[in-house]
Motif scaffolding. Sequence first.
Motif, PDB file in Angstrom:
ATOM      1  N   VAL A   2       0.842  -1.204   0.000  1.00 57.73           N
ATOM      2  CA  VAL A   2       0.000   0.000   0.000  1.00 57.73           C
ATOM      3  C   VAL A   2       0.876   1.253   0.000  1.00 57.73           C
ATOM      4  O   VAL A   2       0.725   2.145  -0.835  1.00 57.73           O
ATOM      5  N   THR A   3       1.833   1.318   0.925  1.00 56.82           N
ATOM      6  CA  THR A   3       2.638   2.537   1.060  1.00 56.82           C
ATOM      7  C   THR A   3       3.612   2.725  -0.103  1.00 56.82           C
ATOM      8  O   THR A   3       4.011   3.851  -0.405  1.00 56.82           O
ATOM      9  N   VAL A   4       3.963   1.623  -0.774  1.00 60.23           N
ATOM     10  CA  VAL A   4       4.933   1.714  -1.875  1.00 60.23           C
ATOM     11  C   VAL A   4       4.409   2.613  -3.003  1.00 60.23           C
ATOM     12  O   VAL A   4       5.179   3.124  -3.809  1.00 60.23           O
ATOM     13  N   MET A   5       3.091   2.833  -3.018  1.00 60.30           N
ATOM     14  CA  MET A   5       2.502   3.671  -4.075  1.00 60.30           C
ATOM     15  C   MET A   5       2.710   5.171  -3.852  1.00 60.30           C
ATOM     16  O   MET A   5       2.425   5.963  -4.740  1.00 60.30           O
ATOM     17  N   PHE A   6       3.185   5.544  -2.679  1.00 57.68           N
ATOM     18  CA  PHE A   6       3.200   6.968  -2.325  1.00 57.68           C
ATOM     19  C   PHE A   6       4.039   7.816  -3.281  1.00 57.68           C
ATOM     20  O   PHE A   6       3.651   8.922  -3.630  1.00 57.68           O
ATOM     21  N   ASP A   7       5.179   7.293  -3.702  1.00 57.91           N
ATOM     22  CA  ASP A   7       6.007   8.080  -4.628  1.00 57.91           C
ATOM     23  C   ASP A   7       5.294   8.322  -5.954  1.00 57.91           C
ATOM     24  O   ASP A   7       5.366   9.416  -6.509  1.00 57.91           O
ATOM     25  N   LYS A   8       4.593   7.295  -6.457  1.00 61.22           N
ATOM     26  CA  LYS A   8       3.838   7.470  -7.704  1.00 61.22           C
ATOM     27  C   LYS A   8       2.770   8.541  -7.540  1.00 61.22           C
ATOM     28  O   LYS A   8       2.485   9.300  -8.461  1.00 61.22           O
ATOM     29  N   VAL A   9       2.182   8.586  -6.347  1.00 61.44           N
ATOM     30  CA  VAL A   9       1.172   9.616  -6.071  1.00 61.44           C
ATOM     31  C   VAL A   9       1.828  10.997  -6.023  1.00 61.44           C
ATOM     32  O   VAL A   9       1.335  11.958  -6.616  1.00 61.44           O
ATOM     33  N   GLN A  10       2.977  11.089  -5.338  1.00 62.50           N
ATOM     34  CA  GLN A  10       3.609  12.394  -5.130  1.00 62.50           C
ATOM     35  C   GLN A  10       4.220  12.977  -6.399  1.00 62.50           C
ATOM     36  O   GLN A  10       4.235  14.183  -6.573  1.00 62.50           O
ATOM     37  N   PHE A  11       4.776  12.099  -7.264  1.00 60.79           N
ATOM     38  CA  PHE A  11       5.408  12.614  -8.490  1.00 60.79           C
ATOM     39  C   PHE A  11       4.346  12.762  -9.572  1.00 60.79           C
ATOM     40  O   PHE A  11       4.213  11.934 -10.466  1.00 60.79           O
ATOM     41  N   SER A  12       3.578  13.833  -9.448  1.00 64.07           N
ATOM     42  CA  SER A  12       2.414  13.991 -10.316  1.00 64.07           C
ATOM     43  C   SER A  12       2.776  14.485 -11.714  1.00 64.07           C
ATOM     44  O   SER A  12       1.912  14.684 -12.552  1.00 64.07           O
ATOM     45  N   ASN A  13       4.090  14.694 -11.969  1.00 59.11           N
ATOM     46  CA  ASN A  13       4.487  15.171 -13.300  1.00 59.11           C
ATOM     47  C   ASN A  13       4.562  14.033 -14.317  1.00 59.11           C
ATOM     48  O   ASN A  13       4.721  14.259 -15.493  1.00 59.11           O
ATOM     49  N   LYS A  14       4.489  12.754 -13.832  1.00 60.65           N
ATOM     50  CA  LYS A  14       4.420  11.678 -14.822  1.00 60.65           C
ATOM     51  C   LYS A  14       3.285  10.714 -14.499  1.00 60.65           C
ATOM     52  O   LYS A  14       3.044  10.392 -13.333  1.00 60.65           O
ATOM     53  N   SER A  15       2.585  10.290 -15.553  1.00 60.93           N
ATOM     54  CA  SER A  15       1.398   9.462 -15.334  1.00 60.93           C
ATOM     55  C   SER A  15       1.807   8.074 -14.824  1.00 60.93           C
ATOM     56  O   SER A  15       2.873   7.563 -15.161  1.00 60.93           O
ATOM     57  N   ALA A  16       0.957   7.498 -14.001  1.00 60.44           N
ATOM     58  CA  ALA A  16       1.254   6.207 -13.375  1.00 60.44           C
ATOM     59  C   ALA A  16       0.061   5.280 -13.549  1.00 60.44           C
ATOM     60  O   ALA A  16      -1.072   5.637 -13.218  1.00 60.44           O
ATOM     61  N   ASN A  17       0.349   4.083 -14.073  1.00 57.75           N
ATOM     62  CA  ASN A  17      -0.706   3.077 -14.213  1.00 57.75           C
ATOM     63  C   ASN A  17      -0.929   2.386 -12.870  1.00 57.75           C
ATOM     64  O   ASN A  17       0.020   1.938 -12.237  1.00 57.75           O
ATOM     65  N   MET A  18      -2.178   2.306 -12.447  1.00 58.71           N
ATOM     66  CA  MET A  18      -2.512   1.683 -11.166  1.00 58.71           C
ATOM     67  C   MET A  18      -3.555   0.596 -11.391  1.00 58.71           C
ATOM     68  O   MET A  18      -4.542   0.819 -12.093  1.00 58.71           O
ATOM     69  N   ASP A  19      -3.342  -0.555 -10.757  1.00 55.57           N
ATOM     70  CA  ASP A  19      -4.283  -1.666 -10.887  1.00 55.57           C
ATOM     71  C   ASP A  19      -5.661  -1.267 -10.357  1.00 55.57           C
ATOM     72  O   ASP A  19      -5.802  -0.789  -9.228  1.00 55.57           O
ATOM     73  N   HIS A  20      -6.666  -1.454 -11.219  1.00 54.67           N
ATOM     74  CA  HIS A  20      -8.053  -1.149 -10.826  1.00 54.67           C
ATOM     75  C   HIS A  20      -8.915  -2.397 -11.064  1.00 54.67           C
ATOM     76  O   HIS A  20     -10.102  -2.309 -11.343  1.00 54.67           O
ATOM     77  N   TRP A  21      -8.254  -3.566 -10.962  1.00 53.27           N
ATOM     78  CA  TRP A  21      -8.922  -4.860 -11.188  1.00 53.27           C
ATOM     79  C   TRP A  21      -9.092  -5.630  -9.877  1.00 53.27           C
ATOM     80  O   TRP A  21     -10.183  -6.053  -9.531  1.00 53.27           O
ATOM     81  N   GLN A  22      -7.986  -5.774  -9.145  1.00 51.66           N
ATOM     82  CA  GLN A  22      -8.031  -6.565  -7.909  1.00 51.66           C
ATOM     83  C   GLN A  22      -8.650  -5.771  -6.766  1.00 51.66           C
ATOM     84  O   GLN A  22      -8.232  -4.652  -6.477  1.00 51.66           O
ATOM     85  N   GLN A  23      -9.652  -6.363  -6.115  1.00 47.91           N
ATOM     86  CA  GLN A  23     -10.318  -5.723  -4.983  1.00 47.91           C
ATOM     87  C   GLN A  23      -9.561  -6.072  -3.700  1.00 47.91           C
ATOM     88  O   GLN A  23      -9.386  -7.243  -3.386  1.00 47.91           O
ATOM     89  N   ARG A  24      -9.119  -5.041  -2.976  1.00 47.29           N
ATOM     90  CA  ARG A  24      -8.331  -5.280  -1.761  1.00 47.29           C
ATOM     91  C   ARG A  24      -9.047  -4.680  -0.552  1.00 47.29           C
ATOM     92  O   ARG A  24      -9.926  -3.835  -0.693  1.00 47.29           O
ATOM     93  N   PHE A  25      -8.586  -5.095   0.619  1.00 47.86           N
ATOM     94  CA  PHE A  25      -9.135  -4.578   1.877  1.00 47.86           C
ATOM     95  C   PHE A  25      -7.959  -4.174   2.765  1.00 47.86           C
ATOM     96  O   PHE A  25      -7.546  -4.934   3.646  1.00 47.86           O
TER      97      PHE A  25
END
Length: 313
Positions: A176-199
């Motif tokens: 979960v936390t590993v995504m933070f850099d992709k979120v923060q570096f908003s100058n480049k687009s980032a593909n994020m999985d929107h298939w697997q449902q997590r809790f």
Amino acid sequence: EDVDIPSRRVLITGATGLLGRAVFKEFNDNNWNAVGCGYRRAQPKFEQVNLLDSVAVHDIIHDFQPHVIVHCAAERRPDVVESQPDAASQLNVAASGNLAKEAAGIGAFLIYISTDYVFDGTNPPYKETDVPNPLNLYGKTKLEGEKAVLENNEGAAVLRIPVLYGEVERLEESAVTVMFDKVQFSNKSANMDHWQQRFPTNVKDVAAVCRQLAEKRMLDPSVKGTFHWSGNEQMTKYEMACAIADAFNLPSSHLRPITDCPVVGALRPRNAQLDCSKLEMLGIGQRTPFRAGIKESLWPFLIDKRWRQTVFH
């Protein structure tokens, strides 16, 4: 001067890891005499024990005589398990069975931490009685570990949990936390999985459940077998990333939802939601709302500190 050492003793394996640290703290803060063991990162705070060394395991258990053992240590990265199957099986299965046998030998209550990945994700939510069908080798080794534990120690408990996050030492410590850099570096687009449902589930909550389970067991020997615990907010990684952006007042327009089933790496279940009603009926449980928990966890890794003023004051 005399230090009052609590009489209830708990041993935590994997105490240097994300979950183990939280479990150690939870017991330590609630009048338990907690000893943690780790391997590579153990000293100076924790005992260094190689769980594959049966003599070392026997010795620490017999020296400390714990009432409870919480077994957090595991190889939990599915792609690493696929690439190193023998080592993963040694830790996840053989070491777990041996630990269960040693715990039974001194009458200690063992809690073995397992995973929602024992299920194939086609028919959620899953109760403890549902038949497991793991899709990847990680799920298979953890399921074999469950069996090894219960075969060697009929009084043990298995606690299945989903993807974890919490106060990490490095962002890579949690999926979960590993995504933070992709979120923060908003100058480049980032593909994020929107298939697997997590809790996503906070390690503090799992730690509280472990302690509550242990304390209930001290009063009631019928508390054993398999249990489920999980956060109750369903989110894909894309939705988690958007929630993280929102929590820190950051843009999310560069995040791109990918709705196809992932083709690289170990197979993942689509939705392995765990039914937690068995623990809830015992009066056990704790849930931190995702936004509050993730803000607390990621706060130290915020790059642009100017946001501190706007987000928190």
